[in-house]
Motif scaffolding. Structure first.
Motif, PDB file in Angstrom:
ATOM      1  N   TYR A   1      44.173  28.559  44.763  1.00  0.00           N
ATOM      2  CA  TYR A   1      45.091  29.668  44.176  1.00  0.00           C
ATOM      3  C   TYR A   1      46.206  29.153  43.060  1.00  0.00           C
ATOM      4  CZ  TYR A   1      47.726  33.972  43.514  1.00  0.00           C
ATOM      5  OH  TYR A   1      48.392  35.009  43.138  1.00  0.00           O
ATOM      6  N   ASN A   2      46.795  28.104  43.703  1.00  0.00           N
ATOM      7  CA  ASN A   2      47.940  27.420  42.705  1.00  0.00           C
ATOM      8  C   ASN A   2      47.309  26.940  41.342  1.00  0.00           C
ATOM      9  OD1 ASN A   2      49.912  28.364  44.374  1.00  0.00           O
ATOM     10  ND2 ASN A   2      49.799  26.056  45.549  1.00  0.00           N
ATOM     11  N   GLU A   3      46.158  26.292  41.429  1.00  0.00           N
ATOM     12  CA  GLU A   3      45.252  25.802  40.312  1.00  0.00           C
ATOM     13  C   GLU A   3      44.786  26.788  39.419  1.00  0.00           C
ATOM     14  OE1 GLU A   3      42.185  23.516  41.971  1.00  0.00           O
ATOM     15  OE2 GLU A   3      43.272  21.910  42.276  1.00  0.00           O
ATOM     16  N   THR A   4      44.368  27.977  39.945  1.00  0.00           N
ATOM     17  CA  THR A   4      44.144  29.145  39.065  1.00  0.00           C
ATOM     18  C   THR A   4      45.307  29.884  38.339  1.00  0.00           C
ATOM     19  OG1 THR A   4      42.310  29.649  40.749  1.00  0.00           O
ATOM     20  CG2 THR A   4      42.951  31.399  39.132  1.00  0.00           C
ATOM     21  N   GLN A   5      46.478  29.718  39.166  1.00  0.00           N
ATOM     22  CA  GLN A   5      47.684  30.578  38.595  1.00  0.00           C
ATOM     23  C   GLN A   5      48.148  29.771  37.570  1.00  0.00           C
ATOM     24  OE1 GLN A   5      49.410  33.444  39.542  1.00  0.00           O
ATOM     25  NE2 GLN A   5      50.020  32.971  37.535  1.00  0.00           N
TER      26      GLN A   5
ATOM     27  N   ALA B   1      51.500  44.467  47.248  1.00  0.00           N
ATOM     28  CA  ALA B   1      52.558  44.626  46.489  1.00  0.00           C
ATOM     29  C   ALA B   1      52.306  44.195  45.119  1.00  0.00           C
ATOM     30  CB  ALA B   1      53.843  44.438  47.312  1.00  0.00           C
ATOM     31  N   GLY B   2      51.452  43.438  44.975  1.00  0.00           N
ATOM     32  CA  GLY B   2      51.182  42.858  43.582  1.00  0.00           C
ATOM     33  C   GLY B   2      51.824  41.282  43.774  1.00  0.00           C
ATOM     34  N   GLY B   3      52.116  40.546  44.732  1.00  0.00           N
ATOM     35  CA  GLY B   3      52.728  39.274  44.774  1.00  0.00           C
ATOM     36  C   GLY B   3      52.311  38.167  44.087  1.00  0.00           C
ATOM     37  N   TYR B   4      50.669  38.354  43.823  1.00  0.00           N
ATOM     38  CA  TYR B   4      50.177  37.049  43.133  1.00  0.00           C
ATOM     39  C   TYR B   4      49.963  37.343  41.619  1.00  0.00           C
ATOM     40  CZ  TYR B   4      48.913  35.519  47.890  1.00  0.00           C
ATOM     41  OH  TYR B   4      49.062  35.129  49.157  1.00  0.00           O
ATOM     42  N   ASP B   5      50.532  38.513  41.076  1.00  0.00           N
ATOM     43  CA  ASP B   5      50.337  38.478  39.694  1.00  0.00           C
ATOM     44  C   ASP B   5      51.690  39.077  38.979  1.00  0.00           C
ATOM     45  OD1 ASP B   5      50.606  41.082  40.500  1.00  0.00           O
ATOM     46  OD2 ASP B   5      48.766  41.637  39.479  1.00  0.00           O
TER      47      ASP B   5
ATOM     48  N   GLU C   1      42.544  36.512  36.316  1.00  0.00           N
ATOM     49  CA  GLU C   1      43.028  37.432  37.197  1.00  0.00           C
ATOM     50  C   GLU C   1      42.034  38.108  38.405  1.00  0.00           C
ATOM     51  OE1 GLU C   1      46.187  39.172  33.914  1.00  0.00           O
ATOM     52  OE2 GLU C   1      44.131  40.211  34.020  1.00  0.00           O
ATOM     53  N   LEU C   2      41.183  38.105  37.994  1.00  0.00           N
ATOM     54  CA  LEU C   2      40.014  38.646  39.082  1.00  0.00           C
ATOM     55  C   LEU C   2      39.929  37.392  40.110  1.00  0.00           C
ATOM     56  CD1 LEU C   2      37.504  40.497  37.062  1.00  0.00           C
ATOM     57  CD2 LEU C   2      38.561  41.276  38.450  1.00  0.00           C
ATOM     58  N   GLN C   3      40.104  36.334  39.567  1.00  0.00           N
ATOM     59  CA  GLN C   3      39.658  35.128  40.465  1.00  0.00           C
ATOM     60  C   GLN C   3      40.874  35.004  41.440  1.00  0.00           C
ATOM     61  OE1 GLN C   3      39.012  31.310  38.775  1.00  0.00           O
ATOM     62  NE2 GLN C   3      37.404  32.193  37.656  1.00  0.00           N
ATOM     63  N   LEU C   4      42.162  35.303  41.085  1.00  0.00           N
ATOM     64  CA  LEU C   4      43.354  35.390  41.711  1.00  0.00           C
ATOM     65  C   LEU C   4      43.237  36.557  42.757  1.00  0.00           C
ATOM     66  CD1 LEU C   4      46.295  34.635  39.244  1.00  0.00           C
ATOM     67  CD2 LEU C   4      45.634  33.326  40.961  1.00  0.00           C
ATOM     68  N   VAL C   5      42.691  37.673  42.441  1.00  0.00           N
ATOM     69  CA  VAL C   5      42.644  38.792  43.292  1.00  0.00           C
ATOM     70  C   VAL C   5      41.609  38.482  44.544  1.00  0.00           C
ATOM     71  CG1 VAL C   5      41.765  41.127  43.753  1.00  0.00           C
ATOM     72  CG2 VAL C   5      43.206  40.590  41.759  1.00  0.00           C
ATOM     73  N   GLU C   6      40.839  37.719  43.996  1.00  0.00           N
ATOM     74  CA  GLU C   6      39.528  37.339  45.269  1.00  0.00           C
ATOM     75  C   GLU C   6      40.289  36.352  45.962  1.00  0.00           C
ATOM     76  OE1 GLU C   6      36.167  35.990  42.870  1.00  0.00           O
ATOM     77  OE2 GLU C   6      35.478  38.097  42.156  1.00  0.00           O
ATOM     78  N   LEU C   7      40.714  35.419  45.367  1.00  0.00           N
ATOM     79  CA  LEU C   7      41.396  34.189  46.238  1.00  0.00           C
ATOM     80  C   LEU C   7      42.577  34.953  47.164  1.00  0.00           C
ATOM     81  CD1 LEU C   7      41.848  31.438  43.714  1.00  0.00           C
ATOM     82  CD2 LEU C   7      40.408  31.190  45.500  1.00  0.00           C
ATOM     83  N   SER C   8      43.312  35.883  46.877  1.00  0.00           N
ATOM     84  CA  SER C   8      44.179  36.405  47.679  1.00  0.00           C
ATOM     85  C   SER C   8      43.756  37.045  48.866  1.00  0.00           C
ATOM     86  CB  SER C   8      45.297  37.203  46.902  1.00  0.00           C
ATOM     87  OG  SER C   8      44.522  38.354  46.433  1.00  0.00           O
TER      88      SER C   8
ATOM     89  N   VAL D   1      40.366  33.877  24.768  1.00  0.00           N
ATOM     90  CA  VAL D   1      41.303  33.588  25.646  1.00  0.00           C
ATOM     91  C   VAL D   1      41.422  34.911  26.409  1.00  0.00           C
ATOM     92  CG1 VAL D   1      43.553  33.222  25.868  1.00  0.00           C
ATOM     93  CG2 VAL D   1      42.283  31.861  24.345  1.00  0.00           C
ATOM     94  N   GLU D   2      41.447  35.979  25.896  1.00  0.00           N
ATOM     95  CA  GLU D   2      41.829  37.394  26.460  1.00  0.00           C
ATOM     96  C   GLU D   2      40.656  37.598  27.599  1.00  0.00           C
ATOM     97  OE1 GLU D   2      41.797  40.077  23.568  1.00  0.00           O
ATOM     98  OE2 GLU D   2      43.774  40.072  23.251  1.00  0.00           O
ATOM     99  N   GLN D   3      39.293  37.104  27.346  1.00  0.00           N
ATOM    100  CA  GLN D   3      38.368  37.114  28.373  1.00  0.00           C
ATOM    101  C   GLN D   3      38.583  36.341  29.370  1.00  0.00           C
ATOM    102  OE1 GLN D   3      34.332  35.804  27.621  1.00  0.00           O
ATOM    103  NE2 GLN D   3      33.408  37.608  28.519  1.00  0.00           N
ATOM    104  N   ARG D   4      38.938  35.011  29.070  1.00  0.00           N
ATOM    105  CA  ARG D   4      39.306  34.017  30.222  1.00  0.00           C
ATOM    106  C   ARG D   4      40.535  34.502  31.048  1.00  0.00           C
ATOM    107  NH1 ARG D   4      37.313  31.215  33.988  1.00  0.00           N
ATOM    108  NH2 ARG D   4      38.434  29.500  34.768  1.00  0.00           N
ATOM    109  N   ILE D   5      41.412  35.124  30.483  1.00  0.00           N
ATOM    110  CA  ILE D   5      42.554  35.620  31.377  1.00  0.00           C
ATOM    111  C   ILE D   5      42.236  36.700  32.237  1.00  0.00           C
ATOM    112  CG2 ILE D   5      44.766  37.169  31.036  1.00  0.00           C
ATOM    113  CD1 ILE D   5      45.416  35.757  28.512  1.00  0.00           C
ATOM    114  N   GLN D   6      41.334  37.764  32.014  1.00  0.00           N
ATOM    115  CA  GLN D   6      40.839  38.669  32.880  1.00  0.00           C
ATOM    116  C   GLN D   6      39.877  38.054  33.878  1.00  0.00           C
ATOM    117  OE1 GLN D   6      38.392  40.954  30.288  1.00  0.00           O
ATOM    118  NE2 GLN D   6      40.214  42.334  29.352  1.00  0.00           N
ATOM    119  N   GLN D   7      39.097  37.089  33.669  1.00  0.00           N
ATOM    120  CA  GLN D   7      38.459  36.079  34.604  1.00  0.00           C
ATOM    121  C   GLN D   7      39.396  35.757  35.689  1.00  0.00           C
ATOM    122  OE1 GLN D   7      36.278  33.432  32.183  1.00  0.00           O
ATOM    123  NE2 GLN D   7      34.487  35.090  31.972  1.00  0.00           N
TER     124      GLN D   7
END
Length: 652
Positions: A632-636, A140-144, A603-610, A595-601
């Motif tokens: 997950y919290n550190e990445t967020q 449901a997109g809870g992590y983003d 966001e992908l890490q959050l998906v993998e961690l979830s 910064v935009e590239q790091r944001i994309q990275q």
């Protein structure tokens, strides 16, 4: 599979028929635009479709039509004048779109606390429930969801400073954008938008187009924005003459199909009329002669054709008749500026205009976000405002015709007839005939200007403009409030105009069709691009690609690898980069890309961690769940920090 269908839906207001026997369907995932002239009943129809109004009983059949909606269908509706009320802040209003998700999140936290208690006897049950709930939460997109809120608010033109503003402190346009943002975050099965681009500048509209192109649900939009419809929809419903016609494709496809369809129907009508005339002539000549039998047979067939198969002449809506002709020809140089700075007398300088010369026959389009100073520029060029510095000068024989965005040049106390006569003293009968070309007929010409709608005010302003005989048109949002037929007429007339045009506009379809120069205004900056709008967009995309390449170079530099360019040019033995580079505009653009590239990275890490969290929780690995939760919290947290940096870079 259709999520909504209608059966013989009609609407009458007393004896007035708005539309009759409408049969349409909305398939899942459809992207549909509803178009038609003002007053055709577009808003009335969508209110019936979504259940805010009921169909009327058809007086001929005595039956009310019906609307069938899929079970459990969720609908999000943006009216033309939405009311977003409440004392809470903008951020909390957006958060409310995720109330159900946040309740799951709170339950997950509670379950995590329970899993940490090794003394529990129901640990297996808790872990199983956590895994199941965590998987649903992820899907449901809870992590983003907070990231999505920031992206939507940023896309719709809000700054981080706006996030904490109470809803009651927002302007009318901001409230509309906030209402739209919440609808987008709620992700209904069917999104219905009534004029969604009215309060958006070009940047926000482009963002909305990109967002809707990825929209998984169905979309029904009422719009006068032709460029928007070209980029978003793939079906056009045209509501006119109390009926709906369906066209496949975007707006440009619809225009071509509409012309072809009308020409074909007109040809079919004329062919049938010619056939009827020949049959009637034969019947007249032979009814009393020796071919009476054949004549009577033809008469029966002709009566049956007229009863069951008669083709009616295809109708076309009334459109305004606009003719823009200059009384005199201007010199070759129409407008010149030198060291021009634009701003208000008691305020700061908004931007500096590059020295420019606008030549006869050119069309300059001024684009940029709301509030950047486009109208201020026009008023400065009109000498209604003093420049902060520098000069602007008109060429020889230049006569200006000005169309004001807010139509402030109209006098509310005047009748339409008197208002027209302020431009030129002409006979009353001539003035009435002239107003009829702008769809003001009969007693309408005696109405006070104060009683006019936005579209009607636009038409009388255009009537005054056309009567003035100017050779240099300065137009501030000329298509605002005009329906599509009127926009099409105005565009065609401006294309034929032999003078010079300077227009401030959000109408990208008009800009794309006419502009020979693009004047782009952004906060504190004004750029001149000599070329069409399509060429301007291509150049802008090229600049974006350069930023991506620079971002790749910076990443290689940070990792100590040779730059891609160095490998082709023999390397560079010069000194290293400064440890603290100055943030000039070029460096700022490069940092934004990083910064935009790091944001994309992240966001992908959050998906993998979830995903890893779901696997670990399903396997009952409590320690692994705890470690992944910390990661997950550190990445967020890092993602939140990068989002803040990105927003600050864009704002500066």
């Amino acid at each position: 599979m259709s999520i909504l269908t209608t059966s013989n839906v009609s609407k009458f207001f007393a004896a007035d028929e708005v539309f009759r026997d409408i049969n349409i369907e909305i398939p899942h995932g459809a992207k549909i635009a509803l178009v038609g002239p003002n007053g055709a009943g577009k808003t009335t129809l969508i209110r019936i479709l979504i259940g805010l109004d009921d169909p009327s009983v058809n007086p001929d059949t005595g039956i009310a039509g019906s609307v069938f909606r899929a079970k459990g269908l969720s609908i999000g509706f943006l009216p033309q004048r939405p009311e977003l009320l409440g004392g809470h802040i903008l951020w909390d209003e957006m958060l409310s779109a995720f109330d159900a998700l946040r309740r799951r999140e709170a339950e997950l936290h509670d379950l995590a606390d329970k899993m940490a208690d090794s003394s529990r006897t129901d640990a297996d049950e808790v872990i199983e429930r956590y895994g199941r709930l965590q998987h649903e939460f992820e899907l449901a997109g809870g992590y983003d969801y907070e990231t999505r809120i920031k992206q939507v608010l940023q896309g719709l033109g809000f700054t981080p400073e706006d996030y904490q503003k109470p809803i009651s402190h927002l302007s009318g346009g901001q409230k509309t954008r906030a209402f739209l943002g919440k609808l987008l975050l709620e992700s209904p099965d069917l999104l219905v938008l009534d004029e969604p681009t009215n309060h958006l500048d070009i940047n926000a509209v482009e963002w909305l187009e990109s967002f809707l192109n990825g929209w998984k649900g169905a979309l029904l939009v009422v719009s006068h924005d032709r460029y928007f419809m070209d980029n978003v929809v793939n079906v056009i419903w045209e509501l006119d003459w109390q009926r709906i016609e369906t066209y496949r494709g975007n707006y440009s496809h619809y225009v071509k199909q509409r012309e072809e369809r009308h020409a074909r129907r007109l040809a079919e009508y004329e062919t049938q009329q010619e056939f009827i005339e020949k049959q009637e002539e034969y019947i007249r000549r032979n009814m009393a002669g020796q071919n009476t039998r054949q004549a009577k047979g033809r008469l029966k067939r002709l009566d049956r054709l007229k009863r069951d198969e008669l083709i009616t002449r295809p109708r076309q809506s009334r459109t305004l008749h606009l003719n823009l002709q200059a009384n005199v020809r201007s010199g070759d140089k129409v407008l010149m500026t030198k060291d021009l700075q634009v701003g208000y007398p008691d305020g700061k300088t908004l931007f500096t205009v590059p020295d420019l010369t606008l030549y006869r026959g050119e069309v300059a389009a001024v684009i940029g976000p709301n509030g950047v100073g486009k109208t201020t520029l026009v008023k400065t060029l009109l000498s209604q405002l003093e420049p902060k510095h520098g000069t602007s000068k008109l060429g020889a024989q230049v006569k200006i015709g000005y169309f004001a965005q807010a139509h402030e040049l109209l006098h509310d106390e005047n009748s339409l007839l008197d208002e027209l006569l302020t431009v030129k003293d002409i006979p009353i009968s001539t003035a009435r005939d002239y107003l009829a070309k702008f769809l003001f007929t009969g007693e309408d010409v005696f109405r006070p200007v104060s009683t006019l709608s936005g579209g009607e005010r636009g038409r009388i302003a255009l009537a005054k403009l056309a009567l003035g005989g100017a050779n240099f048109l300065m137009l501030d949002e000329p298509t605002n409030h005009l329906d599509i037929p009127a926009q099409e007429v105005l565009q065609a007339v401006l294309a034929e105009f032999e003078g010079t045009i300077l227009m401030v506009s959000h109408d990208r379809y008009l800009i794309n069709a006419l502009a020979t120069q693009i004047w782009s205004a952004t906060p504190g900056k004004f750029d001149l691009f000599e070329g069409t709008y399509a060429e301007y967009l291509a150049a802008r995309e090229q600049e974006r690609q350069k930023r991506i390449a620079a971002q790749a170079d910076q990443k290689a530099l940070e990792k100590g690898r040779p730059l891609p360019s160095a490998s082709h040019n023999g390397g560079n033995s010069g000194g290293g980069a400064s440890s603290k580079p100055r943030m000039n505009p070029k460096e700022r653009e490069k940092r934004i890309a990083q910064v935009e590239q790091r944001i994309q990275q992240l966001e992908l890490q959050l998906v993998e961690l979830s995903g890893d969290l779901g696997v670990a929780s399903s396997a009952g690995k409590v320690d692994k769940v705890r470690d992944l939760g910390i990661a997950y919290n550190e990445t967020q947290a890092e993602l939140d920090a990068k989002m803040i940096e990105w927003e600050e870079l864009l704002a500066n």
